[in-house]
Design a protein around this motif. Structure first.
Motif, PDB file in Angstrom:
ATOM      1  N   GLU C 171     -42.024  10.739 -50.081  1.00 10.53           N
ATOM      2  CA  GLU C 171     -42.081  12.172 -49.761  1.00 10.53           C
ATOM      3  C   GLU C 171     -43.330  12.832 -50.365  1.00 10.53           C
ATOM      4  O   GLU C 171     -43.990  13.653 -49.757  1.00 10.53           O
ATOM      5  N   LEU C 172     -43.609  12.441 -51.594  1.00 13.71           N
ATOM      6  CA  LEU C 172     -44.677  13.104 -52.325  1.00 13.71           C
ATOM      7  C   LEU C 172     -46.061  12.542 -52.004  1.00 13.71           C
ATOM      8  O   LEU C 172     -47.060  13.245 -52.057  1.00 13.71           O
ATOM      9  N   THR C 173     -46.099  11.228 -51.667  1.00 15.29           N
ATOM     10  CA  THR C 173     -47.413  10.595 -51.550  1.00 15.29           C
ATOM     11  C   THR C 173     -47.657   9.931 -50.206  1.00 15.29           C
ATOM     12  O   THR C 173     -48.751   9.420 -49.962  1.00 15.29           O
ATOM     13  N   GLY C 174     -46.619   9.892 -49.408  1.00 17.64           N
ATOM     14  CA  GLY C 174     -46.791   9.271 -48.100  1.00 17.64           C
ATOM     15  C   GLY C 174     -46.478   7.784 -48.087  1.00 17.64           C
ATOM     16  O   GLY C 174     -46.430   7.174 -47.027  1.00 17.64           O
ATOM     17  N   VAL C 175     -46.287   7.180 -49.235  1.00 13.78           N
ATOM     18  CA  VAL C 175     -45.930   5.745 -49.257  1.00 13.78           C
ATOM     19  C   VAL C 175     -44.832   5.498 -50.295  1.00 13.78           C
ATOM     20  O   VAL C 175     -44.672   6.267 -51.237  1.00 13.78           O
ATOM     21  N   GLY C 176     -44.096   4.392 -50.090  1.00 11.81           N
ATOM     22  CA  GLY C 176     -43.071   4.015 -51.065  1.00 11.81           C
ATOM     23  C   GLY C 176     -43.725   3.384 -52.294  1.00 11.81           C
ATOM     24  O   GLY C 176     -44.935   3.152 -52.330  1.00 11.81           O
ATOM     25  N   ASN C 177     -42.898   3.075 -53.330  1.00 13.24           N
ATOM     26  CA  ASN C 177     -43.500   2.609 -54.568  1.00 13.24           C
ATOM     27  C   ASN C 177     -43.303   1.120 -54.843  1.00 13.24           C
ATOM     28  O   ASN C 177     -43.680   0.616 -55.893  1.00 13.24           O
ATOM     29  N   ALA C 178     -42.691   0.395 -53.905  1.00 17.55           N
ATOM     30  CA  ALA C 178     -42.341  -1.000 -54.178  1.00 17.55           C
ATOM     31  C   ALA C 178     -43.566  -1.850 -54.531  1.00 17.55           C
ATOM     32  O   ALA C 178     -43.596  -2.555 -55.546  1.00 17.55           O
ATOM     33  N   LEU C 179     -44.589  -1.709 -53.708  1.00 15.95           N
ATOM     34  CA  LEU C 179     -45.796  -2.508 -53.925  1.00 15.95           C
ATOM     35  C   LEU C 179     -46.450  -2.142 -55.266  1.00 15.95           C
ATOM     36  O   LEU C 179     -46.910  -3.007 -56.016  1.00 15.95           O
ATOM     37  N   ILE C 180     -46.433  -0.848 -55.560  1.00  8.39           N
ATOM     38  CA  ILE C 180     -47.050  -0.360 -56.807  1.00  8.39           C
ATOM     39  C   ILE C 180     -46.354  -0.984 -58.012  1.00  8.39           C
ATOM     40  O   ILE C 180     -46.990  -1.549 -58.916  1.00  8.39           O
ATOM     41  N   LEU C 181     -45.030  -0.898 -58.012  1.00  7.61           N
ATOM     42  CA  LEU C 181     -44.269  -1.420 -59.151  1.00  7.61           C
ATOM     43  C   LEU C 181     -44.480  -2.925 -59.277  1.00  7.61           C
ATOM     44  O   LEU C 181     -44.640  -3.469 -60.369  1.00  7.61           O
ATOM     45  N   LYS C 182     -44.504  -3.575 -58.123  1.00  5.97           N
ATOM     46  CA  LYS C 182     -44.666  -5.033 -58.144  1.00  5.97           C
ATOM     47  C   LYS C 182     -46.017  -5.405 -58.750  1.00  5.97           C
ATOM     48  O   LYS C 182     -46.105  -6.304 -59.602  1.00  5.97           O
ATOM     49  N   ASN C 183     -47.055  -4.701 -58.331  1.00  8.04           N
ATOM     50  CA  ASN C 183     -48.395  -5.004 -58.842  1.00  8.04           C
ATOM     51  C   ASN C 183     -48.474  -4.809 -60.344  1.00  8.04           C
ATOM     52  O   ASN C 183     -49.012  -5.652 -61.067  1.00  8.04           O
ATOM     53  N   ILE C 184     -47.940  -3.688 -60.798  1.00  3.80           N
ATOM     54  CA  ILE C 184     -48.037  -3.394 -62.241  1.00  3.80           C
ATOM     55  C   ILE C 184     -47.284  -4.469 -63.027  1.00  3.80           C
ATOM     56  O   ILE C 184     -47.760  -4.991 -64.035  1.00  3.80           O
ATOM     57  N   GLU C 185     -46.107  -4.798 -62.518  1.00  7.39           N
ATOM     58  CA  GLU C 185     -45.285  -5.774 -63.237  1.00  7.39           C
ATOM     59  C   GLU C 185     -45.972  -7.140 -63.261  1.00  7.39           C
ATOM     60  O   GLU C 185     -46.038  -7.806 -64.303  1.00  7.39           O
ATOM     61  N   THR C 186     -46.503  -7.524 -62.114  1.00 11.98           N
ATOM     62  CA  THR C 186     -47.166  -8.826 -62.039  1.00 11.98           C
ATOM     63  C   THR C 186     -48.318  -8.898 -63.048  1.00 11.98           C
ATOM     64  O   THR C 186     -48.462  -9.885 -63.774  1.00 11.98           O
ATOM     65  N   LEU C 187     -49.065  -7.819 -63.094  1.00 10.85           N
ATOM     66  CA  LEU C 187     -50.210  -7.809 -64.005  1.00 10.85           C
ATOM     67  C   LEU C 187     -49.742  -7.856 -65.463  1.00 10.85           C
ATOM     68  O   LEU C 187     -50.256  -8.624 -66.273  1.00 10.85           O
ATOM     69  N   ALA C 188     -48.743  -7.020 -65.757  1.00 10.23           N
ATOM     70  CA  ALA C 188     -48.281  -6.924 -67.143  1.00 10.23           C
ATOM     71  C   ALA C 188     -47.736  -8.260 -67.622  1.00 10.23           C
ATOM     72  O   ALA C 188     -47.813  -8.597 -68.798  1.00 10.23           O
ATOM     73  N   ARG C 189     -47.153  -9.006 -66.703  1.00  7.78           N
ATOM     74  CA  ARG C 189     -46.515 -10.256 -67.110  1.00  7.78           C
ATOM     75  C   ARG C 189     -47.451 -11.454 -67.024  1.00  7.78           C
ATOM     76  O   ARG C 189     -47.063 -12.561 -67.384  1.00  7.78           O
ATOM     77  N   GLN C 190     -48.639 -11.265 -66.516  1.00  6.09           N
ATOM     78  CA  GLN C 190     -49.540 -12.415 -66.411  1.00  6.09           C
ATOM     79  C   GLN C 190     -49.923 -12.894 -67.805  1.00  6.09           C
ATOM     80  O   GLN C 190     -50.408 -12.140 -68.633  1.00  6.09           O
ATOM     81  N   ALA C 191     -49.675 -14.157 -68.046  1.00 10.05           N
ATOM     82  CA  ALA C 191     -49.747 -14.676 -69.405  1.00 10.05           C
ATOM     83  C   ALA C 191     -51.166 -14.618 -69.975  1.00 10.05           C
ATOM     84  O   ALA C 191     -51.377 -14.235 -71.110  1.00 10.05           O
ATOM     85  N   ASN C 192     -52.154 -15.007 -69.175  1.00 10.67           N
ATOM     86  CA  ASN C 192     -53.486 -15.172 -69.753  1.00 10.67           C
ATOM     87  C   ASN C 192     -54.404 -13.966 -69.543  1.00 10.67           C
ATOM     88  O   ASN C 192     -55.602 -14.070 -69.694  1.00 10.67           O
TER      89      ASN C 192
END
Lengths: 87, 904, 284
Positions: C171-192
């Motif tokens: 509603e606020l930005t025109g897109v959902g947040n699934a991809l955003i959350l996934k990207n942040i999580e993937t990055l945060a959890r990347q070991a190296n």
């Protein structure tokens, strides 16, 4: 006795050409305002026996060594003049 | 794994041992600087704020009376006796609350004319000399220098007060005597005598036309013959006045009747030492008259505390009249006395006290250790010194006082730098000097920070905090660059790298040669720095580069006056190279003839008007028996060529190169027509604003010039890291700096460049028609020598600083870059750090000087409309800080327009 | 950098929404000479009854030639957006780094800088080689492949988290947040990966400032092993830019959140064991 303006007394420290400080009261006063009675006159050429001249602003200092005698003017302060002779 | 906050902060060197939900780190909280001076200082400052610049007749009266008595005396003795009489008869004025005293004349902002230098301009009203003076050009400068209408200036006569030189008030009772005294100097002053002989220089007619059309501003020899130098307090501090007399007497016995191998001036040493004794006796009388006055006031006084202060003052003055000072306050009074004495000897602006934090340090250190004084008392004295120095007025012609100085006298104090052994010279007293600069922000003394990588970080950060108070100081000058210049310029006179470390700023930002001297106090030895060179900013004064370009474009004819200034070159200027070459020809002709005529003026000055008091202060006069006129100073290669409007010239050449010679959008004739037509605008004088942004179109302009004007404004500009424009600056500097060596001063040394505009970019812009960069007729040039033209540096401060360092700054005695920064851009501790980073980077890249003006342009506009509410607003003009209300309108407009950076 | 996959209704950098160069009208400089009206081949410029210019943005937004620009001699029309080659930009970095303190570096921002992923990747690689510290301000809204490739060259990441509820986010930005959350999580959890991630929440009164949303965001951040949140109070400084590009700004009258409200939000975050910084008052 003639009334003195502040700028003709020794109880006055000039700040600029228009005003100064009354050293007894610490007030800022106008240079040409009348000073209270009893303020000590400051030595000026116009009060000196060596001064001659009738012009309002100009005269001659008879004590000068110059030839002819050097100019003087009535309003000049003479507290540091070693030739000053009070009338 | 992603990094932790802690490790990120640790990497950045931020010590933050945070706990979850903890407080923001302490290092981020703003450091508050209290900006109130001590109550005693505030009272005296209030008096200063209310006081008008006032001129007195006393000093010139006694000087003239005595001088005229000795017309067949040896010149140096004749002058010494005149000075002695004038000092001995100066009336003392002391105000309650003062701790440091003695003043130029018997007023708070007192000064006096010196008709022996030039009697012409204040005679103007009554005399036939007026027309003569007009023809000699100096009066036309006066017309182009408008004073700010406020503050302590007396621009108009009123009541019993007569305005002279547009700035000073003098009592009506003194005016007839003043005019009479002035007449006695007719034909004898440095101005008149110099003019008699300079007419014998081939090309003198051109010189007159150069001055009349404001290609150059000011003659050198009789306007401000001394100054822009660092004083040296060493001899009075080390020996006391009696000690100096003793030295002079001993030396007299040694040199009397002896040439010692110097058949020209060896014999003169006897008269010189005799003159020194006369002048010192005069100065001693003057000090003792003040002591007597303090004692008189003590007797009148009823308040016990004030009575005690008067008594101590009297004792202090009596002591220093004869002896070397023993304490911090005695030493401070001594340097104030010596400073004013030097200023009263000659018309001087820019007599820099120099590195007083290091000169006074021995007394400070020992008094603090012995518990004789507290740091708070020291700060109070430093605050008083700021009132004292700001009160110093300089009496010179209105053109000089308004057009160059904006009423400022440049008593610059330098801090920082290196000691004799190459270590940081910063000491505790210098921190207090910075503090006092913030608690009592006044224009004088302006602070110059002699930057070096070795200076302590907290000292530099404190300096940044002081800048942020809006005081306009300190400015930053680069020590290694200055040292390189000094060794190059003065190497043949013995300057080496150790001696170069003693340098300080003379005037507003003149790199001045100094030396080290061993001061002894209670059995300890301290090496203190002090001036050892002749005045700088003497020689060829401000030559207007945009004006020379105008004359080049228009075949030697001034477009404002229609006068033929140079012989027409009659060239078509059909290539850029031809234009450049012709410009250089006219430039060299200008500098060449001005060198010769000014050499004659200075030579007349040195024959009859030589410095005696200033000379005895400077190494090595007391040792070698020669004063300034006989090369008694250690460093004499101080004469220079001054330029104004560098960046306006660079931008104009860039526009011509691009539009006329490369893109061929128009031919040179069309450009010249546009310049003459002022791109369809009215003249700046018609609308009384000298800022480009305020200019108005003529009603009949029918927008014919809009496109061309827009293109001119859009053409490559200096300050954008754009090589097109910057390379023109580089080429100019590579021509100009070495070219100065082609001219020789009267002292037989080659000259060097001086690249500061002071305030001449306003007055000279006022006399110059539109320029090819789009600047309109009558408006100011870009200020300083490396500041961008207002509004044209569009790529931010980094690009500007990169442009500024395309050339080697050590080739020039100085150069100048002013940046106006919006207060919001340097908020908080972080902002101060960014400002320091920026400064440090500029210095590392070889920048010589940078200074910041931290004032919102909205405030400046309001101040222009309601000056009465902004009496104490200070701004940085060009190398110095001044009260806003005392600055001329042209420079005010330019300051408002100067590009403001909103982010650093 | 221009262009953005999101279209936040409060956006303060509206010129960054465009992928192409945009005409900006500076009313204060315009003298209404009329040159641009005559010159525009689309007839898109006209003069209003108030004596100001009006640009028909239907034409202007797709115009590639910008004839009006060349006829304006008063600086009333400006083109937003500059084209740089990697060499040109690198030269500016190398020049400016001399003036930075030891904490300086390059920040890629927008719009969404990572949309121009090939260019940014090239620049990031060059920065690494030149020992330049790099930072991106991103929506994290792009393909995970590209995102992760780019991030290998980034030191610090400031990523927006505008709402935890995907529908609200849309509603606020025109897109959902699934991809955003996934990207942040993937990055945060990347070991190296040894970069630094700071999630940011722009606080828009009544739209995403509820305790529930702030709490949920904090929970998410904590759950993926991060420790800092930066909350940015809404401001309306972008208002004039909307006018200059001929757009209406519905947040023109919106007041920024109260200081007390921001303090409260900070507490909500801190109660979950995270560190919270308000606005630009951060140590990094």
């Amino acid at each position: 006795m003639e009334k003195l303006t502040y700028r003709d007394t020794r109880n006055y420290a000039p700040i600029d050409v228009t005003k100064g400080m009354d050293l007894l009261t610490r007030e800022i006063v106008m240079a040409d305002a009348e000073a209270p009675e009893g303020y000590e006159p400051i030595p000026k050429c116009k009060l000196c026996t060596n001064f001659t001249g009738t012009d309002t602003f100009m005269g001659t200092c008879e004590a000068s060594m110059n030839e002819p005698k050097f100019i003087a003017y009535p309003d000049m302060v003479a507290t540091t003049c070693e030739m000053y002779q009070a009338m | 794994m992603a990094k932790t906050l802690k490790s990120v902060l640790a990497d950045a060197g931020i010590p933050m041992d945070f706990e979850s939900g903890g407080q923001a780190p302490e290092t981020l909280t703003d450091r508050e600087i209290t900006r109130e001076p001590h109550p005693r200082v505030q009272k005296l400052k209030d008096i200063f704020m209310e006081s008008l610049s006032s001129a007195s007749n006393e000093f010139p009266y006694w000087y003239t009376r005595e001088y005229m008595l000795h017309d067949s005396e040896v010149p140096v003795i004749r002058r010494a006796k005149a000075l002695k009489s004038a000092f001995s008869h100066s009336t003392p004025v002391i105000f309650p609350g003062e701790l440091l005293t003695m003043r130029k004349a018997p007023y708070v902002r007192g000064s006096f004319p010196m008709p022996w230098l030039s009697e012409g301009f204040y005679m103007a009203k009554e005399d036939e000399f007026y027309q003569e003076a007009l023809k000699r050009g100096s009066a036309s400068v006066d017309e182009h220098s408008k004073f700010g209408q406020g503050g302590g200036n007396v621009p108009q006569s009123f009541g019993k007060v007569i305005s002279i030189a547009g700035k000073f008030g003098i009592r009506q009772e003194e005016v007839p005597a003043l005019l009479k005294l002035a007449k006695l100097w007719f034909g004898k002053s440095v101005d008149d005598l110099g003019n008699k002989y300079e007419q014998m220089v081939p090309g003198y007619e051109t010189k007159e036309k150069i001055m009349r059309n404001i290609v150059c501003m000011f003659d050198s020899g009789f306007t401000l013959p001394q100054g822009r130098e660092v004083i040296n307090y060493y001899y009075p501090l080390e020996y006391g006045f009696d000690g100096i007399i003793k030295i002079a007497k001993e030396m007299k016995a040694k040199v009397a009747g002896r040439a010692d191998g110097d058949g020209m001036v060896g014999m003169n040493r006897l008269y010189n030492y005799e003159a020194v004794i006369h002048v010192i006796e005069g100065v001693q009388n003057w000090i003792l008259n003040y002591a007597k006055e303090a004692a008189r006031l003590e007797a009148l006084e009823t308040c016990a505390r004030q009575k005690k202060e008067y008594r101590e003052m009297a004792e202090r003055l009596e002591w220093i009249a004869h002896n070397p000072p023993r304490t911090f306050i005695e030493a401070f009074q001594m340097i104030e006395t010596v400073h004013i004495a030097a200023l009263n000897e000659d018309a001087i602006s820019g007599l820099a006290p120099g590195r007083i934090g290091q000169v006074l340090y021995p007394y400070f250190e020992q008094d603090i250790a012995a518990g004789r004084i507290t740091e708070d008392e020291v700060i109070e004295l430093l605050e008083l010194d700021r009132v004292y120095k700001t009160s110093i007025d300089c009496f010179a012609s209105v053109g000089v006082v308004g057009g160059v100085l904006s009423g400022n006298t440049f008593n610059t104090v330098s801090i920082g730098g290196l000691d004799k052994n190459g270590r940081s010279a910063v000491n505790r007293l210098e921190y207090l000097i910075l503090e006092a600069g913030a608690t009592n922000a006044m224009p004088q003394s302006t602070l110059a920070l002699l930057y070096d990588e070795k200076l302590p970080e907290d000292f530099l950060m404190l300096a940044m905090e002081v800048i942020k108070t809006g005081a306009g100081y300190p400015a930053f000058m680069n020590t290694p660059i200055a040292q390189e210049f000094l060794v190059n310029q003065y190497g043949h006179e013995g300057m080496d790298s150790e001696e170069a470390r003693a340098w300080a700023i003379g005037g507003c930002l003149e790199t001045s040669p100094c030396t080290w001297k061993p001061l002894h106090l209670n059995g300890r030895e301290y090496w203190i720095p002090g001036g050892a060179g002749q005045p700088t900013s003497v020689g060829v004064h401000f030559v207007s580069m945009p004006k020379v370009l105008e004359l080049t474009l228009f075949n030697g004819i001034d477009q404002n006056t229609g006068e033929k200034v140079y012989e027409p070159h009659n060239r078509s200027l059909d290539t850029y190279e031809a234009l450049e070459e012709q410009f250089k020809k006219y430039w060299k002709e200008t500098v060449g003839v001005l060198t010769l005529t000014n050499n004659i003026q200075h030579d007349i000055w040195r024959k009859n008007n030589m410095a005696i008091f200033s000379s005895l202060l400077k190494p090595d006069c007391l040792d070698n028996g020669h004063l300034i006129n006989e090369l008694g100073y250690r460093y004499n290669a101080t004469f220079n060529v001054e330029s104004t409007g560098t960046i306006t010239f660079v931008n104009s050449m860039a526009a011509l190169k691009k539009m006329v010679y490369e893109d061929r959008e128009l031919n040179l004739e069309e450009m010249k027509t546009a310049l003459k037509e002022n791109f369809g605008f009215r003249d700046a004088h018609e609308i009384n604003s000298f800022s480009l942004a305020d200019q108005e179109k003529r009603d009949d302009s029918d927008n014919r010039w809009d496109k061309l004007h827009f293109k001119a404004l859009q053409s490559p500009k200096y300050g954008n890291d754009d090589h097109y424009a910057d390379s023109i600056l580089l080429e100019w500097e590579n021509f100009f700096c070495p070219d100065c060596k082609n001219y020789e001063s009267l002292y037989g040394h080659t000259m060097y460049p001086c690249q500061i505009s002071v305030s001449t970019h306003g007055a000279m812009g006022s006399a110059t028609i539109a320029s090819p960069d789009g600047r309109l007729s009558g408006t100011t040039f870009a200020d300083a020598s490396l500041s961008a033209y207002p509004g044209t540096d569009k790529n931010g401060p980094f690009a500007l600083l990169n442009s500024a360092t395309v050339w080697d700054h050590s080739m020039s005695q100085n150069c100048q870059l002013n940046i106006k920064v919006h207060p919001s851009a340097i908020n908080g501790h972080e902002g101060a750090k960014k400002l320091l980073d920026l400064t440090r980077a500029y210095m590392r890249k070889g920048g010589f000087h940078i200074q910041y003006n931290i004032v919102d342009s909205k405030v400046l506009k309001a101040a222009q409309e309601h000056p009465e509410n902004y009496r104490d607003l200070m701004v940085r003009v060009a190398g110095f800080t001044q009260y806003w209300v005392e600055i001329g309108k042209g420079v005010q407009d330019e300051l408002i327009a100067r590009t403001e950076y909103e982010g650093v | 950098m221009n262009g953005c996959p999101l279209n936040c209704i409060w956006c303060c950098n509206p010129e960054g929404l465009f992928r192409s160069q945009v005409i900006m009208y500076k009313e204060s400089k315009c003298v209404c000479c009329g040159n641009c009206i005559k010159r525009c081949p689309h007839g898109a410029v006209s003069i209003t009854s108030e004596g100001k210019l009006s640009f028909n943005r239907l034409f202007c937004d797709v115009c590639q030639t910008h004839e009006c620009l060349d006829t304006c001699y008063h600086g009333g029309i400006e083109l937003i957006g500059k084209i740089y080659t990697p060499d040109q930009l690198m030269r500016i970095f190398q020049r400016d780094r001399q003036f930075w303190g030891p904490g300086g570096g390059v920040t890629f921002s927008g719009g969404e800088p990572l949309i121009q992923h090939a260019f940014v990747l090239e620049m990031l690689k060059r920065c690494k080689k030149a020992y330049l510290h790099t930072c991106v301000e991103t929506t994290s809204c792009l393909s995970t492949d590209h995102y992760m490739t780019l991030m290998q060259y980034v030191d610090w990441v400031f990523t927006d988290l505008k709402h935890m509820d995907s529908e609200k986010h849309r509603e606020l930005t025109g897109v959902g947040n699934a991809l955003i959350l996934k990207n942040i999580e993937t990055l945060a959890r990347q070991a190296n990966w040894d970069g630094f991630i700071v999630p940011r929440i722009p606080i828009i009164p009544d739209l995403n400032d509820s305790d529930g949303n702030i709490g949920a965001t904090a929970d998410f951040v904590k759950s993926i092993g991060l420790e800092v949140i930066n909350v940015l109070p809404f401001h309306r400084f972008g208002e004039s830019k909307y006018r200059q590009i001929g757009k209406f700004y519905r947040f023109a009258e919106q007041k920024p959140p109260l200081t007390e409200k921001m303090q409260h939000i900070k507490e909500v975050v801190e109660n979950r064991g995270l560190v919270c910084f308000i606005g630009s008052d951060t140590p990094f």
